[in-house]
Write a protein that holds these residues in place. Structure first.
Motif, PDB file in Angstrom:
ATOM      1  N   PRO A  92      13.045 -15.451  42.415  1.00 27.78           N
ATOM      2  CA  PRO A  92      11.754 -14.768  42.529  1.00 27.78           C
ATOM      3  C   PRO A  92      10.610 -15.572  41.962  1.00 27.78           C
ATOM      4  CG  PRO A  92      13.030 -13.834  40.729  1.00 27.78           C
ATOM      5  CD  PRO A  92      13.933 -14.809  41.449  1.00 27.78           C
ATOM      6  N   HIS A  93       9.439 -15.427  42.606  1.00 28.42           N
ATOM      7  CA  HIS A  93       8.211 -16.057  42.118  1.00 28.42           C
ATOM      8  C   HIS A  93       7.717 -15.266  40.919  1.00 28.42           C
ATOM      9  CE1 HIS A  93       4.036 -17.461  42.018  1.00 28.42           C
ATOM     10  NE2 HIS A  93       4.427 -18.487  42.750  1.00 28.42           N
ATOM     11  N   PRO A  94       7.245 -15.904  39.864  1.00 28.94           N
ATOM     12  CA  PRO A  94       6.801 -15.176  38.678  1.00 28.94           C
ATOM     13  C   PRO A  94       5.684 -14.191  38.922  1.00 28.94           C
ATOM     14  CG  PRO A  94       6.124 -17.501  38.581  1.00 28.94           C
ATOM     15  CD  PRO A  94       7.105 -17.364  39.699  1.00 28.94           C
ATOM     16  N   GLU A  95       4.884 -14.404  39.980  1.00 32.37           N
ATOM     17  CA  GLU A  95       3.780 -13.496  40.293  1.00 32.37           C
ATOM     18  C   GLU A  95       4.131 -12.517  41.397  1.00 32.37           C
ATOM     19  OE1 GLU A  95       0.371 -15.746  41.232  1.00 32.37           O
ATOM     20  OE2 GLU A  95       0.270 -16.780  39.313  1.00 32.37           O
ATOM     21  N   GLY A  96       5.417 -12.494  41.786  1.00 31.79           N
ATOM     22  CA  GLY A  96       5.816 -11.614  42.870  1.00 31.79           C
ATOM     23  C   GLY A  96       5.910 -12.375  44.170  1.00 31.79           C
ATOM     24  N   SER A  97       6.444 -11.708  45.192  1.00 28.67           N
ATOM     25  CA  SER A  97       6.703 -12.362  46.460  1.00 28.67           C
ATOM     26  C   SER A  97       5.448 -12.864  47.149  1.00 28.67           C
ATOM     27  CB  SER A  97       7.435 -11.376  47.401  1.00 28.67           C
ATOM     28  OG  SER A  97       8.668 -10.988  46.836  1.00 28.67           O
ATOM     29  N   PHE A  98       4.303 -12.192  46.910  1.00 31.43           N
ATOM     30  CA  PHE A  98       3.100 -12.549  47.651  1.00 31.43           C
ATOM     31  C   PHE A  98       2.002 -13.093  46.750  1.00 31.43           C
ATOM     32  CE2 PHE A  98       5.484  -9.676  50.221  1.00 31.43           C
ATOM     33  CZ  PHE A  98       5.385 -10.199  51.480  1.00 31.43           C
ATOM     34  N   GLY A 165      15.784  -1.959  32.004  1.00 25.22           N
ATOM     35  CA  GLY A 165      15.237  -3.132  31.344  1.00 25.22           C
ATOM     36  C   GLY A 165      14.976  -4.239  32.347  1.00 25.22           C
ATOM     37  N   GLU A 166      14.123  -5.171  31.989  1.00 26.91           N
ATOM     38  CA  GLU A 166      13.717  -6.236  32.908  1.00 26.91           C
ATOM     39  C   GLU A 166      14.873  -7.139  33.305  1.00 26.91           C
ATOM     40  OE1 GLU A 166      10.519  -9.957  33.091  1.00 26.91           O
ATOM     41  OE2 GLU A 166      10.462  -8.505  31.438  1.00 26.91           O
ATOM     42  N   GLN A 167      15.741  -7.480  32.347  1.00 23.08           N
ATOM     43  CA  GLN A 167      16.837  -8.409  32.638  1.00 23.08           C
ATOM     44  C   GLN A 167      17.852  -7.807  33.599  1.00 23.08           C
ATOM     45  OE1 GLN A 167      16.900 -11.583  31.712  1.00 23.08           O
ATOM     46  NE2 GLN A 167      14.921 -11.273  30.702  1.00 23.08           N
ATOM     47  N   VAL A 168      18.215  -6.545  33.391  1.00 29.37           N
ATOM     48  CA  VAL A 168      19.186  -5.889  34.266  1.00 29.37           C
ATOM     49  C   VAL A 168      18.605  -5.708  35.666  1.00 29.37           C
ATOM     50  CG1 VAL A 168      20.564  -3.805  34.644  1.00 29.37           C
ATOM     51  CG2 VAL A 168      20.304  -4.727  32.333  1.00 29.37           C
ATOM     52  N   THR A 169      17.323  -5.301  35.725  1.00 30.85           N
ATOM     53  CA  THR A 169      16.666  -5.150  37.026  1.00 30.85           C
ATOM     54  C   THR A 169      16.647  -6.467  37.790  1.00 30.85           C
ATOM     55  OG1 THR A 169      15.226  -3.422  36.108  1.00 30.85           O
ATOM     56  CG2 THR A 169      14.540  -4.429  38.181  1.00 30.85           C
ATOM     57  N   MET A 170      16.346  -7.562  37.087  1.00 28.67           N
ATOM     58  CA  MET A 170      16.330  -8.879  37.719  1.00 28.67           C
ATOM     59  C   MET A 170      17.726  -9.288  38.185  1.00 28.67           C
ATOM     60  SD  MET A 170      14.891 -12.473  36.154  1.00 28.67           S
ATOM     61  CE  MET A 170      13.300 -11.700  35.831  1.00 28.67           C
ATOM     62  N   ALA A 171      18.744  -8.932  37.382  1.00 29.66           N
ATOM     63  CA  ALA A 171      20.127  -9.263  37.758  1.00 29.66           C
ATOM     64  C   ALA A 171      20.532  -8.525  39.035  1.00 29.66           C
ATOM     65  CB  ALA A 171      21.073  -8.910  36.618  1.00 29.66           C
ATOM     66  N   PHE A 172      20.171  -7.222  39.140  1.00 31.02           N
ATOM     67  CA  PHE A 172      20.449  -6.453  40.349  1.00 31.02           C
ATOM     68  C   PHE A 172      19.717  -7.045  41.551  1.00 31.02           C
ATOM     69  CE2 PHE A 172      21.934  -2.739  37.794  1.00 31.02           C
ATOM     70  CZ  PHE A 172      23.112  -2.515  38.489  1.00 31.02           C
ATOM     71  N   GLU A 173      18.486  -7.444  41.318  1.00 27.43           N
ATOM     72  CA  GLU A 173      17.674  -8.035  42.385  1.00 27.43           C
ATOM     73  C   GLU A 173      18.338  -9.302  42.932  1.00 27.43           C
ATOM     74  OE1 GLU A 173      13.994  -9.011  44.610  1.00 27.43           O
ATOM     75  OE2 GLU A 173      15.171  -7.269  44.066  1.00 27.43           O
ATOM     76  N   ARG A 174      18.809 -10.145  42.039  1.00 37.10           N
ATOM     77  CA  ARG A 174      19.455 -11.382  42.472  1.00 37.10           C
ATOM     78  C   ARG A 174      20.804 -11.118  43.124  1.00 37.10           C
ATOM     79  NH1 ARG A 174      17.714 -15.471  37.495  1.00 37.10           N
ATOM     80  NH2 ARG A 174      15.503 -15.538  38.096  1.00 37.10           N
ATOM     81  N   LEU A 175      21.518 -10.106  42.643  1.00 32.75           N
ATOM     82  CA  LEU A 175      22.793  -9.750  43.267  1.00 32.75           C
ATOM     83  C   LEU A 175      22.563  -9.284  44.702  1.00 32.75           C
ATOM     84  CD1 LEU A 175      25.828  -9.211  43.154  1.00 32.75           C
ATOM     85  CD2 LEU A 175      25.317  -6.949  42.185  1.00 32.75           C
ATOM     86  N   MET A 176      21.545  -8.438  44.912  1.00 32.23           N
ATOM     87  CA  MET A 176      21.218  -7.992  46.265  1.00 32.23           C
ATOM     88  C   MET A 176      20.766  -9.169  47.124  1.00 32.23           C
ATOM     89  SD  MET A 176      19.452  -4.229  45.939  1.00 32.23           S
ATOM     90  CE  MET A 176      18.094  -4.751  44.910  1.00 32.23           C
ATOM     91  N   GLY A 177      20.087 -10.123  46.494  1.00 33.39           N
ATOM     92  CA  GLY A 177      19.687 -11.319  47.224  1.00 33.39           C
ATOM     93  C   GLY A 177      20.883 -12.114  47.709  1.00 33.39           C
ATOM     94  N   LEU A 178      21.913 -12.222  46.876  1.00 33.21           N
ATOM     95  CA  LEU A 178      23.131 -12.934  47.273  1.00 33.21           C
ATOM     96  C   LEU A 178      23.833 -12.227  48.436  1.00 33.21           C
ATOM     97  CD1 LEU A 178      24.596 -13.901  43.779  1.00 33.21           C
ATOM     98  CD2 LEU A 178      23.664 -15.454  45.494  1.00 33.21           C
ATOM     99  N   ILE A 179      23.895 -10.889  48.358  1.00 34.39           N
ATOM    100  CA  ILE A 179      24.518 -10.123  49.442  1.00 34.39           C
ATOM    101  C   ILE A 179      23.727 -10.298  50.731  1.00 34.39           C
ATOM    102  CG2 ILE A 179      25.104  -7.802  50.249  1.00 34.39           C
ATOM    103  CD1 ILE A 179      25.539  -7.036  47.298  1.00 34.39           C
ATOM    104  N   LEU A 180      22.409 -10.234  50.613  1.00 34.83           N
ATOM    105  CA  LEU A 180      21.559 -10.384  51.795  1.00 34.83           C
ATOM    106  C   LEU A 180      21.658 -11.794  52.366  1.00 34.83           C
ATOM    107  CD1 LEU A 180      19.589  -8.838  53.550  1.00 34.83           C
ATOM    108  CD2 LEU A 180      17.726  -9.632  52.091  1.00 34.83           C
TER     109      LEU A 180
END
Length: 202
Positions: A92-98, A165-180
């Protein structure tokens, strides 16, 4: 992914609309809005996104026919788009996707479009209906369920963010990214295989 079950279609639509990944984006963009209005805005934006995706679901085949596009080209293009979106989820981009900020109350852009109903979500519904148009009611139901999930997740965005929390949310986000990413590669390979098959029998 030549055929999709009802459940897999729901999962795919949830992945491409990415409600969990949108949590920090929605919180940031709605921070200036009166807390009493935030939930109504989220419901409104999810509804707009649903209407847009429903339009492409119902009229997508006519759009493809008008533009002389085949499901093979759509499958390859959809796979590429999903892959690019998945990369943004994994890295992820630090400022968000856009990478931009919206001042005041957001309307339609960028919450409904493109955060929820982005290119990957549009390509996904087009792909579903182009491959199996006879299952239209299933795809409408799958889209409805996916949008309800988005509405619930984003409606409780702040509570979910505080709980996970931010870390867990980011971990879920990356896990979904791997699945996608895996889904995108499968779509891309299926499209290429079908293209090669068409050339061989052309």
């Amino acid at each position: 992914m030549e055929t999709s079950s009802f459940t897999s279609a729901i999962i795919l639509l949830i992945l491409v609309t990415d409600p969990l990944g949108n949590i920090p984006l929605f919180i940031g963009l709605l921070r200036q809005v009166d807390p009493a209005r935030r939930r109504r805005i989220i419901i409104r934006e999810v509804f707009f996104a649903f209407l847009l995706l429903l339009f492409f679901l119902l009229c997508g085949q006519k759009v493809l026919d008008l533009m002389h596009l085949t499901d093979t080209s759509l499958g390859i293009a959809g796979g590429v788009i999903l892959f690019l979106i998945a990369l943004k989820m994994v890295f992820p981009h630090p400022e968000g996707s856009f990478g931009h900020q919206v001042h005041g109350e957001p309307f339609l852009v960028p919450l409904a479009i493109p955060f929820i109903a982005g290119p990957s979500a549009i390509a996904t519904v087009l792909l579903l209906v182009s491959r199996e148009p006879n299952r239209m009611w299933e795809w409408i139901a799958a889209l409805t369920v996916a949008m309800l999930v988005s509405a619930v997740v984003l409606g409780f965005a702040e509570k979910i963010a505080d709980f996970l929390g931010e870390q867990v949310t980011m971990a879920f986000e990356r896990l979904m990214g791997l699945i996608l990413t895996a889904i995108a590669i499968e779509m891309l390979l299926a499209g290429i295989q079908k293209f090669i098959h068409q050339i061989g029998h052309g």
